[in-house]
Scaffold this motif. Structure first.
Motif, PDB file in Angstrom:
ATOM      1  N   CYS A   1       0.793  -1.314   0.107  1.00 50.93           N
ATOM      2  CA  CYS A   1       0.008   0.070  -0.058  1.00 50.93           C
ATOM      3  C   CYS A   1       0.915   1.172  -0.028  1.00 50.93           C
ATOM      4  CB  CYS A   1      -0.932  -0.006   1.212  1.00 50.93           C
ATOM      5  SG  CYS A   1      -1.894   1.425   1.514  1.00 50.93           S
TER       6      CYS A   1
ATOM      7  N   CYS B   1       0.365   3.617   3.003  1.00 48.77           N
ATOM      8  CA  CYS B   1       0.631   3.083   4.077  1.00 48.77           C
ATOM      9  C   CYS B   1       2.219   3.127   4.371  1.00 48.77           C
ATOM     10  CB  CYS B   1       0.223   1.582   4.333  1.00 48.77           C
ATOM     11  SG  CYS B   1      -1.373   1.149   4.371  1.00 48.77           S
TER      12      CYS B   1
ATOM     13  N   ASP C   1       3.013   6.880   5.471  1.00 43.78           N
ATOM     14  CA  ASP C   1       2.712   7.332   6.726  1.00 43.78           C
ATOM     15  C   ASP C   1       3.740   6.803   7.578  1.00 43.78           C
ATOM     16  OD1 ASP C   1       1.388   7.974   8.941  1.00 43.78           O
ATOM     17  OD2 ASP C   1      -0.263   6.331   8.819  1.00 43.78           O
TER      18      ASP C   1
ATOM     19  N   HIS D   1       1.918  -0.107   9.327  1.00 38.09           N
ATOM     20  CA  HIS D   1       0.761  -0.787   8.739  1.00 38.09           C
ATOM     21  C   HIS D   1       1.235  -2.219   8.361  1.00 38.09           C
ATOM     22  CE1 HIS D   1      -1.638   2.992   8.426  1.00 38.09           C
ATOM     23  NE2 HIS D   1      -0.334   3.598   8.391  1.00 38.09           N
ATOM     24  N   TRP D   2       0.490  -3.025   8.353  1.00 37.47           N
ATOM     25  CA  TRP D   2       0.743  -4.338   7.963  1.00 37.47           C
ATOM     26  C   TRP D   2       0.842  -4.275   6.412  1.00 37.47           C
ATOM     27  CZ3 TRP D   2      -2.233  -7.302   4.842  1.00 37.47           C
ATOM     28  CH2 TRP D   2      -3.592  -6.999   4.749  1.00 37.47           C
ATOM     29  N   LYS D   3       0.200  -3.572   5.836  1.00 40.88           N
ATOM     30  CA  LYS D   3       0.217  -3.886   4.285  1.00 40.88           C
ATOM     31  C   LYS D   3       1.543  -3.590   3.770  1.00 40.88           C
ATOM     32  CE  LYS D   3      -4.890  -2.962   4.172  1.00 40.88           C
ATOM     33  NZ  LYS D   3      -5.835  -2.214   3.569  1.00 40.88           N
ATOM     34  N   LYS D   4       2.438  -2.953   4.479  1.00 41.47           N
ATOM     35  CA  LYS D   4       3.876  -2.506   3.924  1.00 41.47           C
ATOM     36  C   LYS D   4       4.771  -4.097   4.100  1.00 41.47           C
ATOM     37  CE  LYS D   4       5.182   0.530   6.804  1.00 41.47           C
ATOM     38  NZ  LYS D   4       5.883   1.667   7.520  1.00 41.47           N
TER      39      LYS D   4
END
Length: 64
Positions: A19, A22, A25, A30-33
């Motif tokens: 993401c 993400c 930020d 963020h787990w989506k990284k």
């Protein structure tokens, strides 16, 4: 137009597109990284938590 960035999941190795919002930020994690799915993210956090525990507690987190 440039191609999308592909990274390997830290758990299963599957390529995924992280993401972009993400990744930009810097105020929170963020787990989506780092993972391709919520399931892999959960396993990642379990492993990180286990690595931060004393040795006797680490054995409880090991998977068969």
């Amino acid at each position: 137009m440039a191609g999308k960035v592909q990274k390997p999941c830290k758990i299963c190795g599957k390529l995924f597109t992280p993401c972009a919002d993400c990744a930009n930020d810097k105020t929170m994690f963020h787990w989506k990284k780092i993972a391709c799915s919520p399931e892999c993210a959960k396993e990642y956090f379990t492993r990180i938590e286990a690595s931060r525990q004393p040795f006797s507690v680490k054995n409880e987190y090991r998977r068969p």
